[in-house]
Design an enzyme around this catalytic site. Structure first.
Site, PDB file in Angstrom:
ATOM      1  N   VAL A  63       0.851  -1.192   0.000  1.00 27.46           N
ATOM      2  CA  VAL A  63       0.000   0.000   0.000  1.00 27.46           C
ATOM      3  C   VAL A  63       0.884   1.239   0.000  1.00 27.46           C
ATOM      4  CG1 VAL A  63      -0.248   0.162   2.531  1.00 27.46           C
ATOM      5  CG2 VAL A  63      -1.978   1.188   1.049  1.00 27.46           C
ATOM      6  N   LYS A  64       0.539   2.182  -0.846  1.00 29.13           N
ATOM      7  CA  LYS A  64       1.157   3.504  -0.790  1.00 29.13           C
ATOM      8  C   LYS A  64       0.259   4.315   0.133  1.00 29.13           C
ATOM      9  CE  LYS A  64       2.267   7.607  -3.453  1.00 29.13           C
ATOM     10  NZ  LYS A  64       1.891   8.318  -4.683  1.00 29.13           N
TER      11      LYS A  64
END
Length: 159
Positions: free
Chosen positions: A120-121
């Site tokens: 996940v960014k």
């Protein structure tokens, strides 16, 4: 002189780490370029650009997977066997919201065939005018997401 320089370079090269690939969360990539899916004129332009860039990692704003204007779905437009999805929490203003969106992003990655994708960014932006990341909320969200098994790539300031 040339012989001395050659010896120095050989010694130096043998001790240098291998930067020919990138490893994140146990997954290796040959390209360090990460490309987003926003701001393209059309989905066809996006697909061509992604292919031509030779990137392996594509960031996808979870909130924009489906284009409300055209009805197009990014999950259907991109060949997810070729690219690694990096869901991002763009548009989140606090840690609770970012955690919810991150969990949805992981499910989207699974729907695209990437069962082992926990990336996940993490973007938590409380200031909509300057779009600066909120360090406290980002840290709170990151701590929880890591406990949930996520590989967190935070959007943060150089501090």
């Amino acid at each position: 002189m040339i012989t001395a320089l050659t010896k120095v370079w050989k010694i130096r090269d043998s001790k240098m780490p291998d930067y020919s690939s990138l490893e994140i969360g146990g997954k290796k990539f040959s390209s360090r370029l990460m490309v987003g899916t926003g701001k393209y004129r059309s989905s066809d332009d996006m697909v061509k650009s992604l292919s031509n860039s030779e990137t392996e990692i594509i960031t996808v704003a979870v909130r924009r997977v489906k284009n409300n204007q055209t009805g197009e779905n990014l999950l259907e437009k991109i060949d997810w066997k070729k690219f690694w999805m990096l869901p991002n929490t763009a548009g989140c203003s606090n840690s609770d919201e970012a955690i919810r969106i991150a969990v949805l992003g992981r499910e989207l990655a699974k729907l695209s065939g990437q069962e082992e994708n926990n990336f996940v960014k993490l973007e938590v932006i409380s200031d909509k005018k300057y779009l600066l990341p909120d360090p406290i909320e980002t840290l709170k969200a990151a701590a929880i997401l890591i406990k949930k098994g996520f590989v967190v790539l935070p959007y943060i300031n150089a501090d």
